[in-house]
Design a protein around this motif. Structure first.
Motif, PDB file in Angstrom:
ATOM      1  N   HIS A  23      28.970   3.961 113.269  1.00 36.73           N
ATOM      2  CA  HIS A  23      28.129   3.578 112.136  1.00 36.73           C
ATOM      3  C   HIS A  23      26.965   4.546 111.946  1.00 36.73           C
ATOM      4  CE1 HIS A  23      30.257   0.008 110.996  1.00 36.73           C
ATOM      5  NE2 HIS A  23      30.247  -0.432 112.243  1.00 36.73           N
ATOM      6  N   ASP A  24      26.467   5.137 113.029  1.00 38.74           N
ATOM      7  CA  ASP A  24      25.398   6.122 112.907  1.00 38.74           C
ATOM      8  C   ASP A  24      25.885   7.327 112.115  1.00 38.74           C
ATOM      9  OD1 ASP A  24      22.690   7.161 113.706  1.00 38.74           O
ATOM     10  OD2 ASP A  24      23.954   8.722 114.583  1.00 38.74           O
ATOM     11  N   ARG A  25      27.060   7.815 112.419  1.00 44.90           N
ATOM     12  CA  ARG A  25      27.596   8.962 111.683  1.00 44.90           C
ATOM     13  C   ARG A  25      27.920   8.566 110.247  1.00 44.90           C
ATOM     14  NH1 ARG A  25      26.884  13.679 110.223  1.00 44.90           N
ATOM     15  NH2 ARG A  25      28.727  14.883 109.759  1.00 44.90           N
ATOM     16  N   ASP A  26      28.390   7.345 110.038  1.00 42.06           N
ATOM     17  CA  ASP A  26      28.645   6.848 108.692  1.00 42.06           C
ATOM     18  C   ASP A  26      27.348   6.906 107.878  1.00 42.06           C
ATOM     19  OD1 ASP A  26      30.404   5.763 106.757  1.00 42.06           O
ATOM     20  OD2 ASP A  26      29.599   3.762 107.126  1.00 42.06           O
ATOM     21  N   LEU A  38      26.294   9.137 104.627  1.00 41.31           N
ATOM     22  CA  LEU A  38      25.791   8.475 103.437  1.00 41.31           C
ATOM     23  C   LEU A  38      24.537   9.152 102.899  1.00 41.31           C
ATOM     24  CD1 LEU A  38      25.988   5.957 101.535  1.00 41.31           C
ATOM     25  CD2 LEU A  38      24.448   4.816 103.146  1.00 41.31           C
ATOM     26  N   ILE A  39      23.631   9.531 103.781  1.00 38.74           N
ATOM     27  CA  ILE A  39      22.381  10.153 103.334  1.00 38.74           C
ATOM     28  C   ILE A  39      22.503  11.668 103.193  1.00 38.74           C
ATOM     29  CG2 ILE A  39      20.977   8.301 104.286  1.00 38.74           C
ATOM     30  CD1 ILE A  39      20.187  10.219 106.582  1.00 38.74           C
ATOM     31  N   GLY A  40      23.670  12.218 103.498  1.00 35.15           N
ATOM     32  CA  GLY A  40      23.897  13.643 103.316  1.00 35.15           C
ATOM     33  C   GLY A  40      23.416  14.511 104.453  1.00 35.15           C
TER      34      GLY A  40
END
Length: 73
Positions: free
Chosen positions: A53-56, A60-62
């Motif tokens: 989820h951290d990498r997700d 998400l924020i680029g």
């Protein structure tokens, strides 16, 4: 008595080091799987799930990792 306490302290330190290694291993495995677009494979492991989820969120924020260079010195 001192030897027993010293041995216990060493064992505790070794266990903490092993724990930290295991946490980092699973966290980075989760990040790596997400980076390659894989579905979570070890969802029962909280550290793996946090890494996934951290990498997700990073995607998400680029946020993209950039290689570190020291050319400006």
């Amino acid at each position: 008595m001192y030897n027993n306490i010293a041995e216990i302290d060493r064992e505790i330190a070794a266990l903490r080091e092993q724990r930290d290694y295991e946490i980092a291993y699973w966290f980075y495995m989760g990040e790596s799987d997400r980076s390659y677009g894989l579905a979570p494979q070890y969802s029962e492991n909280p550290w793996y799930t946090l890494g996934w989820h951290d990498r997700d969120y990073q995607l998400l924020i680029g946020f993209n990792l950039q290689p570190v260079t020291f050319d400006h010195f």
